[in-house]
Design a protein around this motif. Structure first.
Motif, PDB file in Angstrom:
ATOM      1  N   GLN A 195       0.818  -1.207   0.000  1.00 42.12           N
ATOM      2  CA  GLN A 195       0.000   0.000   0.000  1.00 42.12           C
ATOM      3  C   GLN A 195       0.857   1.265   0.000  1.00 42.12           C
ATOM      4  OE1 GLN A 195      -3.453  -0.226  -0.284  1.00 42.12           O
ATOM      5  NE2 GLN A 195      -2.841  -2.360  -0.607  1.00 42.12           N
ATOM      6  N   LEU A 196       0.467   2.211  -0.844  1.00 37.17           N
ATOM      7  CA  LEU A 196       1.128   3.516  -0.906  1.00 37.17           C
ATOM      8  C   LEU A 196       0.131   4.578  -0.469  1.00 37.17           C
ATOM      9  CD1 LEU A 196       3.812   4.946  -1.951  1.00 37.17           C
ATOM     10  CD2 LEU A 196       2.480   5.488  -4.007  1.00 37.17           C
ATOM     11  N   ALA A 197       0.611   5.596   0.255  1.00 29.55           N
ATOM     12  CA  ALA A 197      -0.253   6.687   0.685  1.00 29.55           C
ATOM     13  C   ALA A 197       0.504   8.003   0.586  1.00 29.55           C
ATOM     14  CB  ALA A 197      -0.737   6.467   2.121  1.00 29.55           C
ATOM     15  N   PHE A 198      -0.248   9.079   0.448  1.00 31.54           N
ATOM     16  CA  PHE A 198       0.344  10.423   0.427  1.00 31.54           C
ATOM     17  C   PHE A 198       0.124  11.063   1.786  1.00 31.54           C
ATOM     18  CE2 PHE A 198       0.024  15.041  -0.207  1.00 31.54           C
ATOM     19  CZ  PHE A 198       1.258  15.294  -0.806  1.00 31.54           C
ATOM     20  N   GLN A 199       1.196  11.543   2.396  1.00 25.94           N
ATOM     21  CA  GLN A 199       1.111  12.161   3.714  1.00 25.94           C
ATOM     22  C   GLN A 199       1.538  13.618   3.634  1.00 25.94           C
ATOM     23  OE1 GLN A 199       3.770  11.025   7.196  1.00 25.94           O
ATOM     24  NE2 GLN A 199       1.819  10.241   7.909  1.00 25.94           N
ATOM     25  N   ARG A 200       0.669  14.509   4.134  1.00 26.14           N
ATOM     26  CA  ARG A 200       0.989  15.930   4.117  1.00 26.14           C
ATOM     27  C   ARG A 200       2.149  16.248   5.056  1.00 26.14           C
ATOM     28  NH1 ARG A 200      -4.244  16.299   5.131  1.00 26.14           N
ATOM     29  NH2 ARG A 200      -3.808  17.102   7.229  1.00 26.14           N
ATOM     30  N   SER A 201       2.935  17.221   4.670  1.00 23.87           N
ATOM     31  CA  SER A 201       3.971  17.743   5.557  1.00 23.87           C
ATOM     32  C   SER A 201       3.401  18.936   6.319  1.00 23.87           C
ATOM     33  CB  SER A 201       5.178  18.206   4.730  1.00 23.87           C
ATOM     34  OG  SER A 201       4.825  19.346   3.954  1.00 23.87           O
ATOM     35  N   TYR A 202       4.210  19.534   7.146  1.00 26.64           N
ATOM     36  CA  TYR A 202       3.846  20.758   7.875  1.00 26.64           C
ATOM     37  C   TYR A 202       3.450  21.862   6.896  1.00 26.64           C
ATOM     38  CZ  TYR A 202       5.747  25.190   9.876  1.00 26.64           C
ATOM     39  OH  TYR A 202       5.990  26.481  10.243  1.00 26.64           O
ATOM     40  N   PHE A 203       4.226  22.025   5.833  1.00 26.90           N
ATOM     41  CA  PHE A 203       3.908  23.049   4.830  1.00 26.90           C
ATOM     42  C   PHE A 203       2.596  22.716   4.113  1.00 26.90           C
ATOM     43  CE2 PHE A 203       8.621  22.931   5.050  1.00 26.90           C
ATOM     44  CZ  PHE A 203       8.827  24.196   5.566  1.00 26.90           C
ATOM     45  N   GLY A 204       2.378  21.439   3.856  1.00 25.57           N
ATOM     46  CA  GLY A 204       1.156  21.024   3.189  1.00 25.57           C
ATOM     47  C   GLY A 204      -0.072  21.278   4.049  1.00 25.57           C
ATOM     48  N   THR A 205       0.048  21.026   5.356  1.00 26.43           N
ATOM     49  CA  THR A 205      -1.073  21.256   6.259  1.00 26.43           C
ATOM     50  C   THR A 205      -1.430  22.738   6.297  1.00 26.43           C
ATOM     51  OG1 THR A 205      -0.532  19.342   7.630  1.00 26.43           O
ATOM     52  CG2 THR A 205      -1.866  21.051   8.645  1.00 26.43           C
TER      53      THR A 205
END
Length: 303
Positions: free
Chosen positions: A100-110
């Protein structure tokens, strides 16, 4: 099948499908991107990054594009694009466990997503040092009218009392989140880089060398998450924000459980995780059972 042909097939079954899906959302009026966001450029950046991304040690560092399922790759790309994020701007990254692959937001993304969802004018963080004059009121459970006076001589990373974040809304209302240094350290303790029974930052660590920035990052992250959690879940963007968070958190928990199984934290400079050595067996000696691994917190790091 050659590697290039295999990648071409993956691209056709993921990137092309996601691009078509995004176009469908736009034509239906369900999705509107910021003026400076290009979904095509974001996916090109993601594709280049994914070609160099490897799975974990447990999966023999296999390339994620050939190791993970095409459905999970497509979902990760779709989560990224719908949120209006670009990994080339350090707004998120791809994580995988198993297939499974997922995209995780970073601090900048949040921060970027919060501004998009709330139309916030600005998101800022500030550190409170010993000797600073801080005053605020609490009205209906919310911090208001915060006033902070600071002298230049108070700035010292070893004398931080806490930090706060402010989110200015379009109507001028300001939301404030404040955390003590103990609360910030508690958030940091969820990181795998924080050793067992560790109470303070290790000298030379990121949390020590860049303590001010890490403290601001933590309190801003908490403020943004509270705003996102209180937003309308009915929108397409919020559905993908919540879905992406759930998938990435589940993968992080699975990875942490696997990496910590039959392992112990060693109080060393780099806080390495070293597997327990198998004790030598002697003739007629009973084999001692290993202790059960400690439970792992389901909550991810706050920074």
């Amino acid at each position: 099948m050659s590697n290039s042909n295999q990648l071409a097939m993956v691209k056709k079954d993921t990137v092309d499908i996601v691009a078509a899906k995004v176009k469908q959302f736009q034509e239906a009026g369900e999705l509107h991107f910021p003026a400076n966001y290009s979904p095509e450029n974001a996916m090109k950046s993601a594709w280049l990054i994914l070609q160099a991304t490897k799975a974990s040690k447990n999966d023999n560092y296999a390339p994620v594009l050939t190791h993970c399922t095409k459905d999970s790759i497509a979902n990760a790309l779709l989560d990224m694009v719908v949120q209006g994020l670009n990994p080339a701007k350090k707004q998120g990254y791809f994580i995988c466990y198993g297939k499974q692959l997922a995209f995780q937001r970073s601090y900048f993304g949040t921060m970027a997503v919060t501004k998009r969802v709330t139309n916030a004018k600005s998101i800022d963080g500030m550190v409170i040092y010993e000797g600073d004059d801080v005053d605020y009121e609490i009205v209906n459970g919310r911090v208001v009218n915060l006033k902070h006076k600071q002298k230049f001589g108070n700035i010292n990373k070893d004398k931080i009392l806490g930090a706060y974040a402010t989110i200015e809304m379009p109507d001028g209302e300001i939301y404030t989140e404040i955390m003590t240094m103990d609360e910030i350290r508690q958030a940091w303790s969820q990181s795998q880089m924080w050793g067992k029974d560790q109470k303070k930052e290790k000298q030379g660590s990121t949390h020590d060398d860049f303590k001010q920035e890490m403290a601001k990052k933590t309190v801003i992250g908490r403020a943004c998450k509270k705003f996102l959690n209180s937003s309308d879940d009915g929108s397409l963007v919020m559905q993908h924000i919540n879905g992406s968070d759930e998938r990435s958190e589940e993968i992080e928990v699975q990875k942490e459980i696997a990496e910590n199984a039959n392992s112990e934290y060693i109080d060393a400079e780099y806080n390495e995780i070293i597997e327990d050595p198998e004790p030598p067996k002697r003739e007629h000696q009973e084999e001692k059972s290993k202790p059960e691994p400690e439970p792992v917190s389901a909550g991810g790091p706050e920074f």
